[in-house]
Design an enzyme around this catalytic site. Structure first.
Site, PDB file in Angstrom:
ATOM      1  N   LYS A 107     -44.640 -27.625 -88.968  1.00 39.86           N
ATOM      2  CA  LYS A 107     -44.066 -26.272 -88.945  1.00 39.86           C
ATOM      3  C   LYS A 107     -42.675 -26.354 -88.367  1.00 39.86           C
ATOM      4  O   LYS A 107     -42.387 -27.218 -87.549  1.00 39.86           O
ATOM      5  CB  LYS A 107     -44.914 -25.347 -88.055  1.00 39.86           C
TER       6      LYS A 107
HETATM    7  N1  GLU Z   1     -45.841 -20.619 -94.028  1.00 41.93           N
HETATM    8  C1  GLU Z   1     -47.032 -20.597 -94.816  1.00 41.93           C
HETATM    9  C2  GLU Z   1     -48.248 -20.873 -93.955  1.00 41.93           C
HETATM   10  O1  GLU Z   1     -48.249 -20.588 -92.793  1.00 41.93           O
HETATM   11  C3  GLU Z   1     -46.936 -21.509 -96.034  1.00 41.93           C
HETATM   12  C4  GLU Z   1     -46.823 -22.963 -95.756  1.00 41.93           C
HETATM   13  C5  GLU Z   1     -46.572 -23.797 -96.990  1.00 41.93           C
HETATM   14  O2  GLU Z   1     -46.622 -23.279 -98.088  1.00 41.93           O
HETATM   15  O3  GLU Z   1     -46.328 -24.999 -96.812  1.00 41.93           O
HETATM   16  O4  GLU Z   1     -49.281 -21.264 -94.419  1.00 41.93           O
END
Ligand code: GLU
Length: 476
Positions: A107
């Site tokens: 993240k």
């Molecule tokens: N930000 C989104 C999540 O928390 C998508 C992550 C992604 O598609 O890699 O799942």
């Protein structure tokens, strides 16, 4: 958001993890190896804006590399901090394992108020942040593939993809360095709606099992269910829209940062969204009652509560007063560890974040595969599928007239049956299948084990076992 006396977001995720591993038999040391965050990179960089150098702080955290690339969004918010990014990276590991997307968890975040800058400035800032991450392989199609999260969207992903391509001119897979791109820049149909669509499919999966709904004291399907949605951003908006327009649910309240709208007869989600787009706020929306104290509506009676914005909104300060029998965590971490305990004791059923909001990363996976295969889904099969269907329809029509049977097809059947699936239909089909499969895996543990009382622990057990199996097969 963290409330006094509560653990931090990351600690909260760790405590939830601990509840699950206490019921598992992982080898010595493996539990710790899976729980800890592998690394967090912090970068401070300057951008010349409005005649002076502005310094920004950003993070990219890698929780687990048991599979690569690692995956997870990049968040733009002033509240971004290392603890939060690490908690979200851990959730990505478990989420990816649960829905079987072949990624580790990661993240990123940038401490910024995206509304404080204009588009050109945001582009400069994003490109500079991307540059810092790309040169350390923290954005890379084979190693680390970001995506949108709170405060970012298609636009930012297109800038990141372009920045990567400029710095890696001979990488034929450059587009796969980030997902959530606009369709004209290597994205995939259905990615924007994906997380909200996944929430809808998750709820459908839940209501397909009357005995599961009964545990929340509910029966029937989604038709007529009273739903409160907190946060009408990308996820909340799509979930509320699909549930009300396609499943007959009534959105009785929408809670936003500056208040809440309420109408027991059901709100028109599209009209509310358009109002927000035009006025920047839900205030003044004419067709519903407005309350300044939006948080109070989290506690209003309803059948389903969908927190779809921030972590920690349901916490020790309000959990005792929540009346919803079913909570669907469309956001990441909206229920704190302490609140989770209170709600469980009250008999509330929680469909956990790592499952409920996994639609985003699932469709990101399809986008990544599309980018690596350099071809749109359905391009080879669509017309062949149509031709085979046409054979059958022609044969039926011939039989009917040759034998004088006088068969006529239902109106619209022929057109619908003859149309081969395009990319959007294939994406939705893949997402639906994924959400059903993951629900089944979770529910087998939920129902199959005496010592598992809730869906969150069941979800963690499924995910952790899969991550553990990967580590074990690597000989770790
Ligand atoms: N930000 C989104 C999540 O928390 C998508 C992550 C992604 O598609 O890699 O799942």
């Amino acid at each position: 958001m963290s409330v006094a006396g509560e653990p931090s977001f990351r600690e909260s995720v760790d405590l939830m993890f601990n509840r699950a591993v206490a019921l598992m038999d992982l080898g010595p040391g493996l539990e710790q190896k899976i729980r800890v965050c592998n690394s967090t990179y912090t970068v401070r960089f300057g951008v010349r804006l409005r005649g002076k150098i502005e310094t920004f702080t950003g993070y990219r955290s890698v929780h687990s590399e048991h599979m690569e690339p690692v995956k997870g969004g990049i968040r733009y918010a002033l509240s971004v901090n290392q603890d939060e990014v690490e908690a979200l990276a851990a959730l990505m590991t478990y989420k990816c394992a649960l829905v079987e997307t072949p990624f580790g968890g990661s993240k990123g975040g940038l401490c910024i108020d995206p509304r404080a800058w204009d588009v050109d400035e945001l582009e400069q800032i994003t490109r500079r942040f991307a540059y810092e991450l790309i040169k350390r392989d923290l954005i890379n199609p084979a190693q680390n593939v970001p995506a949108p999260d709170m405060g970012t969207g298609e636009r930012e992903m297109a800038w990141i993809a372009d920045q990567y391509a400029r710095m890696n001119t001979t990488d034929i897979n450059a587009k796969a360095c980030v997902t959530g791109k606009p369709p004209h820049a290597g994205g995939i149909q259905g990615r924007v709606e994906a997380t909200g669509r996944g929430v809808q499919y998750a709820l459908r999966a839940f209501f397909r099992h009357p005995e599961d709904a009964a545990r929340a004291g509910l029966s029937g399907d989604l038709d007529g269910k009273r739903v409160i949605v907190q946060g009408l951003g990308n996820v909340g908006y799509h979930a509320a829209k699909f549930l009300s327009e396609e499943d007959g649910a009534k959105i009785t309240a929408i809670i936003e940062r500056d208040g809440a709208l309420h109408d027991e007869a059901g709100l028109d989600v599209e009209a509310v969204r358009q109002w927000i787009v035009r006025h920047g706020s839900i205030k003044g929306y004419p067709a519903a009652s407005f309350t300044e104290n939006g948080g109070a509506l989290l506690e209003a009676p309803c059948d389903i509560l969908i927190p779809a914005a921030m972590e920690g909104v349901i916490n020790l300060s309000n959990a005792g007063r929540i009346r919803a029998p079913l909570i669907v965590e469309a956001a990441n971490g909206p229920v704190t560890f302490g609140a989770d305990e209170i709600l469980r004791r009250k008999g509330c059923i929680i469909i956990p974040d790592m499952y409920a909001n996994a639609g985003g990363v699932t469709v990101s996976y399809f986008e990544w595969v599309k980018n690596l295969s350099h071809i749109r889904f359905g391009r080879m099969q669509r017309r062949a599928e149509e031709a085979r269907h046409l054979l059958l329809v022609n044969e039926l029509e011939r039989l009917s007239s040759d034998q004088g049977l006088g068969w006529t097809m239902s109106p619209g059947f022929k057109e619908q049956y003859l149309r081969g699936a395009g990319e959007l239909e294939l994406v939705r089909s893949g997402l639906d299948d994924t959400m059903r499969g993951a629900y089944q895996a979770m529910r087998e543990v939920w129902h199959g084990r005496q010592d598992v009382q809730d869906l969150r622990v069941a979800a963690y057990i499924v995910s952790i076992s899969r991550v553990a199996a990967t580590y074990q097969s690597k000989g770790l």
